[in-house]
Enzyme design. Sequence first.
Site, PDB file in Angstrom:
ATOM      1  N   GLY A  41      -4.425  -6.341   5.803  1.00 47.49           N
ATOM      2  CA  GLY A  41      -5.862  -5.244   5.517  1.00 47.49           C
ATOM      3  C   GLY A  41      -6.319  -5.579   6.811  1.00 47.49           C
ATOM      4  O   GLY A  41      -7.439  -5.277   8.142  1.00 47.49           O
ATOM      5  N   GLY A  67     -10.519  -4.215   2.433  1.00 44.13           N
ATOM      6  CA  GLY A  67      -8.906  -3.871   2.865  1.00 44.13           C
ATOM      7  C   GLY A  67     -10.004  -2.882   4.216  1.00 44.13           C
ATOM      8  O   GLY A  67     -10.793  -2.295   4.586  1.00 44.13           O
ATOM      9  N   ASP A  68      -8.249  -2.792   4.615  1.00 42.29           N
ATOM     10  CA  ASP A  68      -8.718  -1.274   5.760  1.00 42.29           C
ATOM     11  C   ASP A  68      -8.460   0.038   5.130  1.00 42.29           C
ATOM     12  O   ASP A  68      -8.843   1.175   5.985  1.00 42.29           O
ATOM     13  CB  ASP A  68      -7.108  -2.282   6.713  1.00 42.29           C
ATOM     14  CG  ASP A  68      -5.428  -1.512   6.083  1.00 42.29           C
ATOM     15  OD1 ASP A  68      -5.329  -2.642   4.653  1.00 42.29           O
ATOM     16  OD2 ASP A  68      -4.617  -1.077   6.258  1.00 42.29           O
ATOM     17  N   THR A  95       1.302  -1.176  -0.010  1.00 40.85           N
ATOM     18  CA  THR A  95       0.022   0.450   0.203  1.00 40.85           C
ATOM     19  C   THR A  95       0.946   1.223  -0.035  1.00 40.85           C
ATOM     20  O   THR A  95       2.202   1.064   0.119  1.00 40.85           O
ATOM     21  CB  THR A  95      -0.660  -0.390   1.101  1.00 40.85           C
ATOM     22  OG1 THR A  95      -1.604  -1.227   1.150  1.00 40.85           O
ATOM     23  CG2 THR A  95      -1.738   1.536   1.701  1.00 40.85           C
ATOM     24  N   GLY A 117       0.277  -2.853   5.190  1.00 44.90           N
ATOM     25  CA  GLY A 117       0.175  -4.741   5.349  1.00 44.90           C
ATOM     26  C   GLY A 117      -1.015  -5.702   4.557  1.00 44.90           C
ATOM     27  O   GLY A 117      -1.382  -5.388   4.068  1.00 44.90           O
TER      28      GLY A 117
HETATM   29  N1  GLY Z   1      -3.150  -2.431   3.834  1.00 43.64           N
HETATM   30  C1  GLY Z   1      -4.110  -2.564   1.801  1.00 43.64           C
HETATM   31  C2  GLY Z   1      -5.005  -4.050   2.346  1.00 43.64           C
HETATM   32  O1  GLY Z   1      -4.901  -4.719   2.449  1.00 43.64           O
HETATM   33  O2  GLY Z   1      -5.694  -3.715   1.794  1.00 43.64           O
END
Ligand code: GLY
Length: 306
Positions: free
Chosen positions: A228, A205-206, A176, A226
Amino acid sequence: MLAIIVHGGAGTIRKEERIPKVLAGVREAVMAGWNELRNGSAVDAVEEAVKALEDNPLFNAGTGSVLTLDGKAEMDAAIVRGSTLEAGAVAGITNVRHPISVARMVMEKTDHAVLGGEGAVKFARLMGFEEYNPVTEERIKQWKELRKKLVEKGEVRHWKKLSELIKEHPEVLRSTVGAVAFDGNEVVAGTSTGGVFLKMFGRIGDTPLIGAGTYANEVAGASCTGLGEVAVRLVLAKSATDFVRLGMDARGASEAAINLATKYFGPDTMGIIMVDSKGNVGFAKNTKHMSHAYMREGMKEPEVGI
Ligand code: GLY
């Protein structure tokens, strides 16, 4: 005390020869943000820094986003203003060049915080964002190789746990990009991503979940990178700012947040960058690499690391 920090993603960079190029990319992005920050706006600084990373095909955001199980680039992005708690995010957006700029438009032009999928694309077109294909040849090649490995092992059919998949294939975690800046008045955080390789179609994701991968308030801001699902379950970006509220600076809070991720979900899962409202910067990771760069008032050159 002006300050800005960017990251180009946590994970493992398997090809050593990529590292200098990645470091040049985060340096360029932090300077793009810094130039805006000197004009006074952390929102502009975060958007410009993230746009620079989205335009660099080495990073997994915008151009060069990783592909879903069915071969598409479904991108997530978010931006949060710490002084007002205004937030804008897009989830699963396709065919735009700068998801972070669409997220900013969601924040500024709508009454909503998150737009997803086709609706997000429709909104982007209304706002004048042209159709753009972010899929690169390199990502198609990686996608074919990974899918072949997984199909040969029968893991696609039996794919139950993304984290187990990532343990065996760390290249799945392509991370990311993000930026956090303080302009003397407010902290702003922004994050953008293609998600993780071979994610299921529709997986969010996050990054666009406010408080999970991206958050800012009057004490600090954070951008996570990382796996998410870890940041979602820990509401990690918000938790990191809570550590600042309890008295830590950005550095201590970043370390505390990553300790939390390691405690509950193990190593090789997360990275974070932070800025607090005193202009301190922080970064921490439990992965092998997390490219990052920061500038603070008084520095002549950015500090760059991996
Ligand atoms: N951190 C990005 C994702 O897992 O989508």
